[in-house]
Scaffold this active site. Structure first.
Site, mmCIF file in Angstrom:
data_model
loop_
_atom_site.group_PDB
_atom_site.id
_atom_site.type_symbol
_atom_site.label_atom_id
_atom_site.label_comp_id
_atom_site.label_asym_id
_atom_site.label_seq_id
_atom_site.Cartn_x
_atom_site.Cartn_y
_atom_site.Cartn_z
ATOM 1 N N TYR A 28 0.771 -1.004 -0.011
ATOM 2 C CA TYR A 28 0.009 -0.015 0.152
ATOM 3 C C TYR A 28 0.886 1.194 -0.164
ATOM 4 O O TYR A 28 0.999 2.117 0.877
ATOM 5 C CB TYR A 28 -1.010 -0.021 1.277
ATOM 6 C CG TYR A 28 -2.028 -1.038 0.788
ATOM 7 C CD1 TYR A 28 -3.094 -0.721 0.078
ATOM 8 C CD2 TYR A 28 -2.170 -2.264 1.330
ATOM 9 C CE1 TYR A 28 -3.962 -1.564 -0.377
ATOM 10 C CE2 TYR A 28 -3.210 -3.031 1.199
ATOM 11 C CZ TYR A 28 -4.231 -2.728 0.319
ATOM 12 O OH TYR A 28 -5.061 -3.776 0.136
ATOM 13 N N GLY A 135 -13.800 -5.629 2.105
ATOM 14 C CA GLY A 135 -13.130 -5.051 0.938
ATOM 15 C C GLY A 135 -12.053 -5.949 0.613
ATOM 16 O O GLY A 135 -10.814 -5.782 0.056
ATOM 17 N N HIS A 140 -4.867 -10.678 2.319
ATOM 18 C CA HIS A 140 -3.534 -10.222 2.538
ATOM 19 C C HIS A 140 -2.664 -11.080 3.194
ATOM 20 O O HIS A 140 -1.215 -10.765 3.132
ATOM 21 C CB HIS A 140 -3.455 -8.775 2.973
ATOM 22 C CG HIS A 140 -3.833 -7.609 2.036
ATOM 23 N ND1 HIS A 140 -2.918 -7.325 0.958
ATOM 24 C CD2 HIS A 140 -4.919 -6.760 1.887
ATOM 25 C CE1 HIS A 140 -3.651 -6.292 0.211
ATOM 26 N NE2 HIS A 140 -4.935 -6.117 0.739
ATOM 27 N N ARG A 169 -13.058 -11.237 -2.257
ATOM 28 C CA ARG A 169 -13.107 -11.267 -3.676
ATOM 29 C C ARG A 169 -13.831 -12.834 -4.042
ATOM 30 O O ARG A 169 -13.091 -13.785 -3.237
ATOM 31 C CB ARG A 169 -11.999 -11.096 -4.745
ATOM 32 C CG ARG A 169 -11.764 -9.669 -4.528
ATOM 33 C CD ARG A 169 -11.484 -8.958 -6.061
ATOM 34 N NE ARG A 169 -11.249 -7.695 -6.058
ATOM 35 C CZ ARG A 169 -11.565 -6.705 -7.029
ATOM 36 N NH1 ARG A 169 -12.571 -6.995 -7.810
ATOM 37 N NH2 ARG A 169 -10.730 -5.666 -7.102
ATOM 38 N N TYR A 187 -15.626 -2.025 -5.487
ATOM 39 C CA TYR A 187 -14.460 -0.951 -6.045
ATOM 40 C C TYR A 187 -15.295 -0.760 -7.497
ATOM 41 O O TYR A 187 -15.167 -1.267 -8.489
ATOM 42 C CB TYR A 187 -13.137 -1.775 -6.385
ATOM 43 C CG TYR A 187 -12.677 -2.123 -5.068
ATOM 44 C CD1 TYR A 187 -12.110 -1.120 -4.334
ATOM 45 C CD2 TYR A 187 -12.774 -3.450 -4.840
ATOM 46 C CE1 TYR A 187 -11.536 -1.686 -3.087
ATOM 47 C CE2 TYR A 187 -12.115 -3.865 -3.346
ATOM 48 C CZ TYR A 187 -11.446 -2.846 -2.715
ATOM 49 O OH TYR A 187 -11.092 -3.135 -1.423
HETATM 50 N N1 SAM Z 1 -11.733 -2.058 4.091
HETATM 51 C C1 SAM Z 1 -11.317 -0.988 3.009
HETATM 52 C C2 SAM Z 1 -11.952 -0.817 2.087
HETATM 53 O O1 SAM Z 1 -12.983 -1.816 1.568
HETATM 54 O O2 SAM Z 1 -11.931 -0.031 1.125
HETATM 55 C C3 SAM Z 1 -9.645 -1.306 2.653
HETATM 56 C C4 SAM Z 1 -9.484 -2.835 1.917
HETATM 57 S S1 SAM Z 1 -7.939 -2.874 1.584
HETATM 58 C C5 SAM Z 1 -8.173 -4.079 -0.058
HETATM 59 C C6 SAM Z 1 -6.992 -3.820 2.668
HETATM 60 C C7 SAM Z 1 -6.599 -3.363 4.013
HETATM 61 O O3 SAM Z 1 -6.299 -4.098 5.058
HETATM 62 C C8 SAM Z 1 -5.538 -2.119 3.787
HETATM 63 O O4 SAM Z 1 -6.004 -1.022 4.186
HETATM 64 C C9 SAM Z 1 -4.368 -2.826 4.566
HETATM 65 O O5 SAM Z 1 -3.588 -1.733 4.846
HETATM 66 C C10 SAM Z 1 -5.347 -3.638 5.391
HETATM 67 N N2 SAM Z 1 -4.266 -4.818 5.984
HETATM 68 C C11 SAM Z 1 -3.963 -5.647 5.372
HETATM 69 N N3 SAM Z 1 -3.219 -6.765 5.947
HETATM 70 C C12 SAM Z 1 -3.473 -6.239 7.374
HETATM 71 C C13 SAM Z 1 -3.069 -6.803 8.615
HETATM 72 N N4 SAM Z 1 -2.079 -7.893 8.433
HETATM 73 N N5 SAM Z 1 -3.357 -5.871 9.653
HETATM 74 C C14 SAM Z 1 -4.097 -4.913 9.447
HETATM 75 N N6 SAM Z 1 -4.471 -4.436 8.290
HETATM 76 C C15 SAM Z 1 -4.013 -5.152 7.310
#
Ligand code: SAM
Length: 265
Positions: A28, A135, A140, A169, A187
């Site tokens: 990110y 989301g 991740h 997804r 999205y």
């Molecule tokens: N929920 C939001 C949306 O729907 O627009 C953001 C979705 S984005 C695909 C994934 C989010 O998960 C990011 O903001 C990322 O920083 C967070 N994220 C990913 N791995 C993480 C972790 N291990 N701990 C905390 N946050 C995490």
């Protein structure tokens, strides 16, 4: 929106993805974070979701809600506007800064903390009636042990009777090379074309082609819906319900997102 300040993702080959992809903060970069709201389109996202999450939370009589993947704050903000007592968390400092800005810009104030799910207890005190992780954020985590640790941390901060809502997804379809996106959910922005650059059982690489000619890649673990349901039950949740694009009855080949609603006894 600010100019990019850190490195950009220049399409590393899938073979390199494993280690880089696990560094979600590294994925990110400002270049992507600062365009997140452009990708989402808050108004169109709201129209796609309708009041699905609000109704679920109200039916469960939830008051205190923890959004553990706040991103730029879409759900934290909209739930706060609906009267829920919201706390926002995200592992990315840049994302949580956007949550704060988006909340302040709408005259809202709620706690917004940087917290990695795997160490959630170190940053989040108290108990919640609901945790939302939306989301397609959980993918991740590439390691099953990390997914288990995150789900256990979400379970831990829930009150008895609490609810976890977590989505992803539709990787069941994507792994069968049936990716299509209606563009109606999550999205919804029109400024980027989203495609799959690579998919196998361990890695899905999304490619975002922006209107200005730039390209960004996001690597995630392509979790299957039954795989996540099984993990939720293993974590200790009493029941798990699945929805496809907000419908209880759905065709797994036809939906963009799968939503799991897990209840703690
Ligand atoms: N929920 C939001 C949306 O729907 O627009 C953001 C979705 S984005 C695909 C994934 C989010 O998960 C990011 O903001 C990322 O920083 C967070 N994220 C990913 N791995 C993480 C972790 N291990 N701990 C905390 N946050 C995490």
């Amino acid at each position: 929106m600010t100019q990019p300040t850190t490195r950009t993702s220049d399409a590393p080959g899938p073979a390199r993805a494993g280690r880089d992809a696990e560094d979600f903060e590294g994925q990110y970069v400002s270049k992507l974070v600062d365009r997140w709201d452009q990708l989402i389109d808050w108004d169109r996202r709201g129209a796609g979701e309708q009041d699905f999450f609000v109704e679920l939370l109200r039916e469960a009589e939830a008051r205190r809600v923890l959004d553990v993947a706040a991103g730029t704050g879409y759900h934290a903000v909209t739930l706060a506007q609906q009267g829920f007592d919201v706390t926002a968390a995200d592992g990315s400092a840049e994302m949580i800064a956007w949550t704060r800005r988006n909340a302040e810009g709408r005259g809202l104030s709620f706690p917004a903390v940087q917290a990695d799910w795997r160490r959630l207890g170190e940053h989040i005190g108290g108990r919640y009636d609901a945790v939302v992780c939306l989301g397609s954020s959980l993918p991740h985590l590439f390691q099953e042990a990390d997914r288990r640790a995150a789900l256990a941390a979400f379970y831990e901060v829930l009150n008895p009777g609490g609810m976890l809502i977590v989505d992803h997804r539709n990787f069941d379809a994507i792994r069968r090379h049936r990716y299509s996106s209606s563009g109606n959910y999550y999205y919804c922005g029109t400024g980027a074309n989203v495609s799959i650059a690579h998919v196998d059982g361990r890695l899905c690489r999304f490619q975002y082609d922006f209107a200005d000619g730039s390209t960004h890649h996001l690597d995630v673990y392509p979790i299957l819906s039954d795989e996540l349901s099984a993990l939720l039950i293993d974590t200790g949740f009493d029941t798990v319900q699945q929805f496809g694009d907000f419908q209880e009855s759905y065709d797994i080949d036809a939906v963009d997102f799968v939503i799991h609603v897990a209840r703690k006894q």
